[in-house]
Design a protein around this motif. Structure first.
Motif, mmCIF file in Angstrom:
data_model
loop_
_atom_site.group_PDB
_atom_site.id
_atom_site.type_symbol
_atom_site.label_atom_id
_atom_site.label_comp_id
_atom_site.label_asym_id
_atom_site.label_seq_id
_atom_site.Cartn_x
_atom_site.Cartn_y
_atom_site.Cartn_z
ATOM 1 N N MET A 29 0.984 -1.334 -0.005
ATOM 2 C CA MET A 29 -0.124 -0.027 -0.079
ATOM 3 C C MET A 29 0.731 1.374 0.055
ATOM 4 O O MET A 29 0.299 2.533 -0.125
ATOM 5 C CB MET A 29 -0.923 -0.168 1.270
ATOM 6 N N GLY A 30 2.070 1.333 0.237
ATOM 7 C CA GLY A 30 3.155 2.274 -0.016
ATOM 8 C C GLY A 30 3.406 2.554 1.430
ATOM 9 O O GLY A 30 4.202 3.731 1.406
ATOM 10 N N ALA A 31 3.012 2.284 2.652
ATOM 11 C CA ALA A 31 3.608 2.821 3.945
ATOM 12 C C ALA A 31 4.692 1.921 4.518
ATOM 13 O O ALA A 31 4.701 0.733 4.129
ATOM 14 C CB ALA A 31 2.184 2.293 4.946
ATOM 15 N N GLU A 32 5.467 2.822 5.068
ATOM 16 C CA GLU A 32 6.553 2.149 5.631
ATOM 17 C C GLU A 32 6.093 1.221 6.937
ATOM 18 O O GLU A 32 5.330 1.729 7.583
ATOM 19 C CB GLU A 32 7.684 2.883 5.989
ATOM 20 N N GLY A 33 6.523 -0.129 7.114
ATOM 21 C CA GLY A 33 6.461 -0.701 8.146
ATOM 22 C C GLY A 33 7.443 -0.959 9.162
ATOM 23 O O GLY A 33 8.628 -1.263 8.967
ATOM 24 N N PHE A 34 6.999 -0.444 10.487
ATOM 25 C CA PHE A 34 8.088 -0.378 11.497
ATOM 26 C C PHE A 34 7.453 -1.244 12.830
ATOM 27 O O PHE A 34 6.397 -1.286 12.710
ATOM 28 C CB PHE A 34 8.451 1.106 12.065
ATOM 29 N N SER A 35 8.227 -1.949 13.424
ATOM 30 C CA SER A 35 7.637 -2.665 14.648
ATOM 31 C C SER A 35 7.123 -1.796 15.707
ATOM 32 O O SER A 35 6.528 -2.270 16.707
ATOM 33 C CB SER A 35 8.686 -3.940 14.981
ATOM 34 N N SER A 36 7.922 -0.793 16.120
ATOM 35 C CA SER A 36 7.781 0.058 17.087
ATOM 36 C C SER A 36 8.000 1.758 16.641
ATOM 37 O O SER A 36 8.463 2.076 15.598
ATOM 38 C CB SER A 36 8.330 -0.265 18.246
ATOM 39 N N TYR A 37 7.303 2.570 17.340
ATOM 40 C CA TYR A 37 7.504 4.048 17.146
ATOM 41 C C TYR A 37 8.835 4.286 17.356
ATOM 42 O O TYR A 37 9.442 5.052 16.643
ATOM 43 C CB TYR A 37 6.552 4.714 18.237
ATOM 44 N N GLU A 38 9.652 3.615 18.448
ATOM 45 C CA GLU A 38 11.065 4.143 18.850
ATOM 46 C C GLU A 38 11.837 3.774 17.540
ATOM 47 O O GLU A 38 12.956 4.503 17.308
ATOM 48 C CB GLU A 38 11.899 3.391 19.866
ATOM 49 N N LYS A 39 11.628 2.473 16.781
ATOM 50 C CA LYS A 39 12.569 2.161 15.745
ATOM 51 C C LYS A 39 12.264 2.949 14.574
ATOM 52 O O LYS A 39 13.131 3.462 13.675
ATOM 53 C CB LYS A 39 12.284 0.767 15.355
ATOM 54 N N SER A 40 11.101 3.438 14.534
ATOM 55 C CA SER A 40 10.502 4.395 13.427
ATOM 56 C C SER A 40 11.251 5.639 13.467
ATOM 57 O O SER A 40 11.882 6.203 12.449
ATOM 58 C CB SER A 40 9.033 4.613 13.475
ATOM 59 N N VAL A 41 11.432 6.246 14.900
ATOM 60 C CA VAL A 41 12.238 7.530 14.959
ATOM 61 C C VAL A 41 13.515 7.477 14.620
ATOM 62 O O VAL A 41 14.323 8.445 14.069
ATOM 63 C CB VAL A 41 11.716 8.128 16.372
#
Length: 91
Positions: free
Chosen positions: A33-45
């Motif tokens: 769908m085009g969204a990036e997948g991260f397992s947690s908010y901290e990893k995303s940041v």
């Protein structure tokens, strides 16, 4: 091999390589769908910050590589001018 040419090549290759690696990781992290997948908010940041920093470092490496290459071309041109002047005015 001239050290300036070597540094130019090394900086350009590492800069472009770093940008390629970061963009490739970002591409394969996307869902259909085009969204990036991260397992947690901290990893995303953390990952977003590191990728942004890495892209700036890559940009700086590319600029330094271009400056080194420009410096090498100026050195080569000056050396050729000196040889030409010495041929025209032998002692």
């Amino acid at each position: 091999m001239n050290p300036t040419l070597f540094l130019s090549t090394l900086a350009l290759l590492s800069g472009f390589g770093l940008r390629y690696w970061i963009n490739r990781r970002k591409f394969y992290r996307r869902s259909p769908m085009g969204a990036e997948g991260f397992s947690s908010y901290e990893k995303s940041v953390l990952i977003s910050f590191l990728e942004r920093t890495g892209k700036w470092i890559a940009f700086i490496l590319i600029v330094f590589g271009l400056l080194f290459f420009w410096s090498y071309s100026r050195q080569k041109k000056e050396k050729e001018e000196v040889v030409l002047i010495e041929k025209q005015n032998p002692k």
